[in-house]
Design a protein around this motif. Structure first.
Motif, mmCIF file in Angstrom:
data_model
loop_
_atom_site.group_PDB
_atom_site.id
_atom_site.type_symbol
_atom_site.label_atom_id
_atom_site.label_comp_id
_atom_site.label_asym_id
_atom_site.label_seq_id
_atom_site.Cartn_x
_atom_site.Cartn_y
_atom_site.Cartn_z
ATOM 1 N N LYS A 1 36.074 32.243 14.771
ATOM 2 C CA LYS A 1 36.344 31.457 15.982
ATOM 3 C C LYS A 1 36.135 29.971 15.741
ATOM 4 O O LYS A 1 36.698 29.134 16.453
ATOM 5 C CB LYS A 1 35.466 31.936 17.132
ATOM 6 N N LYS B 1 38.734 29.498 11.523
ATOM 7 C CA LYS B 1 40.179 29.760 11.618
ATOM 8 C C LYS B 1 40.884 29.716 10.261
ATOM 9 O O LYS B 1 42.078 29.360 10.165
ATOM 10 C CB LYS B 1 40.835 28.791 12.605
ATOM 11 N N PRO C 1 41.142 17.397 19.809
ATOM 12 C CA PRO C 1 40.424 18.650 19.549
ATOM 13 C C PRO C 1 39.978 19.325 20.839
ATOM 14 O O PRO C 1 39.996 18.716 21.919
ATOM 15 C CB PRO C 1 39.217 18.189 18.729
ATOM 16 N N ASP C 2 39.569 20.564 20.707
ATOM 17 C CA ASP C 2 39.071 21.377 21.819
ATOM 18 C C ASP C 2 37.590 21.067 22.004
ATOM 19 O O ASP C 2 36.738 21.612 21.305
ATOM 20 C CB ASP C 2 39.304 22.857 21.482
ATOM 21 N N ALA C 3 37.273 20.182 22.953
ATOM 22 C CA ALA C 3 35.878 19.775 23.156
ATOM 23 C C ALA C 3 34.981 20.947 23.540
ATOM 24 O O ALA C 3 33.849 21.045 23.041
ATOM 25 C CB ALA C 3 35.801 18.660 24.197
ATOM 26 N N PRO C 4 35.396 21.866 24.416
ATOM 27 C CA PRO C 4 34.531 23.011 24.728
ATOM 28 C C PRO C 4 34.175 23.850 23.492
ATOM 29 O O PRO C 4 33.054 24.353 23.388
ATOM 30 C CB PRO C 4 35.366 23.816 25.730
ATOM 31 N N LEU C 5 35.127 23.965 22.542
ATOM 32 C CA LEU C 5 34.818 24.709 21.318
ATOM 33 C C LEU C 5 33.772 23.964 20.489
ATOM 34 O O LEU C 5 32.873 24.585 19.906
ATOM 35 C CB LEU C 5 36.084 24.929 20.492
ATOM 36 N N ARG D 1 30.495 24.698 21.836
ATOM 37 C CA ARG D 1 30.023 26.031 21.447
ATOM 38 C C ARG D 1 29.481 26.018 20.022
ATOM 39 O O ARG D 1 28.513 26.720 19.708
ATOM 40 C CB ARG D 1 31.146 27.061 21.596
ATOM 41 N N VAL E 1 42.465 19.840 13.609
ATOM 42 C CA VAL E 1 43.315 20.436 14.637
ATOM 43 C C VAL E 1 44.666 20.759 14.013
ATOM 44 O O VAL E 1 45.262 19.918 13.324
ATOM 45 C CB VAL E 1 43.522 19.479 15.836
ATOM 46 N N GLY F 1 44.656 25.744 16.499
ATOM 47 C CA GLY F 1 43.608 25.212 17.347
ATOM 48 C C GLY F 1 42.653 24.295 16.596
ATOM 49 O O GLY F 1 42.988 23.726 15.554
ATOM 50 N N THR F 2 41.447 24.166 17.111
ATOM 51 C CA THR F 2 40.405 23.308 16.533
ATOM 52 C C THR F 2 39.506 24.149 15.640
ATOM 53 O O THR F 2 39.147 25.270 15.989
ATOM 54 C CB THR F 2 39.574 22.661 17.660
#
Length: 234
Positions: free
Chosen positions: A85, A88, A167-171, A174, A192, A196-197
């Motif tokens: 996750k 990748k 980028p996916d800041a929530p990822l 996490r 990215v 995804g990120t």
């Protein structure tokens, strides 16, 4: 309490962007703070002063290691983040003698030292003895550096590729949450692409390019935390 930074300089001028901004941050704190109980910061220049115990050396990795007295240990892909996750892509950690055709082509870099020459290998090539990070070759549209201090994301800046591919800041949040026993201050380099990120690698906050990060309120504290929270080889 006053912390003194030992700045790597040439002709009394800073050599790196991060030392330039550290000096500006020190001046900012001197202007901002009039409370004698508030932490304060001073500096000495390497070409005009001698290093003294208790100083925080700031400069190249070689400069920091010289005054620390031991090499720094990299942890490019921390164990808590070795999950698909976050990555990748396929990642392996192999000694130089265990590299086989089956894992090629691959992005290859030393995993047991910071200073090395990363390469993309398409065929077996003799490698220096050591441990290597072997990564599947992927396309990267943009690369960003996340700055983390006391488990908080305090900055996110592009350094390569298309800066409009975000980028996916929530990822990233996490990643920070899952990174148990992390340094007090560190960076996460993320890429990215169409998948995804993903995490490229992590670094302690020592000799790190800032790529536009200029939070002068916390920058001196970050340098102190990065240095005191590093790891020596034994």
């Amino acid at each position: 309490m006053t912390k003194t930074f030992y700045i790597q300089t040439a002709n009394e001028q800073p050599i790196h962007d991060f030392t330039f901004h550290l000096l500006e941050a020190i001046r900012f704190h001197a202007w901002l703070n009039t409370d004698p109980d508030h932490p304060s910061y001073t500096f000495r220049k390497s070409d005009t002063s001698a290093f003294q115990k208790g100083m925080i050396p700031v400069g190249s990795l070689e400069f920091v290691e010289e005054h620390w007295g031991a090499p720094l240990i990299p942890d490019f892909i921390p164990h808590p983040l070795r999950h698909n996750k976050f990555l990748k892509r396929r990642i392996r950690f192999l000694s130089s003698g265990d590299l086989t055709e089956e894992v090629l082509p691959a992005f290859v870099k030393r995993n047991d030292m910071f200073k090395s020459s990363p390469m993309i290998l398409s065929s077996l090539t003799p490698l220096e003895e050591g441990e290597y990070l072997i990564s599947e070759v992927v396309t990267i549209q943009s690369e960003w550096r996340a700055f983390v201090f006391h488990n908080r994301l305090v900055g996110l800046h592009p350094y390569s590729g298309d800066p409009t591919v975000f980028p996916d800041a929530p990822l990233i949040h996490r990643m920070i949450e899952d990174y148990d026993h992390s340094p007090l201050c560190y960076t996460l380099d993320v890429g990215v692409n169409d998948d995804g990120t993903f995490l490229i690698e992590s670094h302690p906050f020592i000799s790190c390019g800032l790529y536009g990060f200029q939070n002068y309120k916390i920058l001196p504290q970050m340098f102190v935390a990065g240095y005191l929270g590093g790891t020596k080889k034994t």
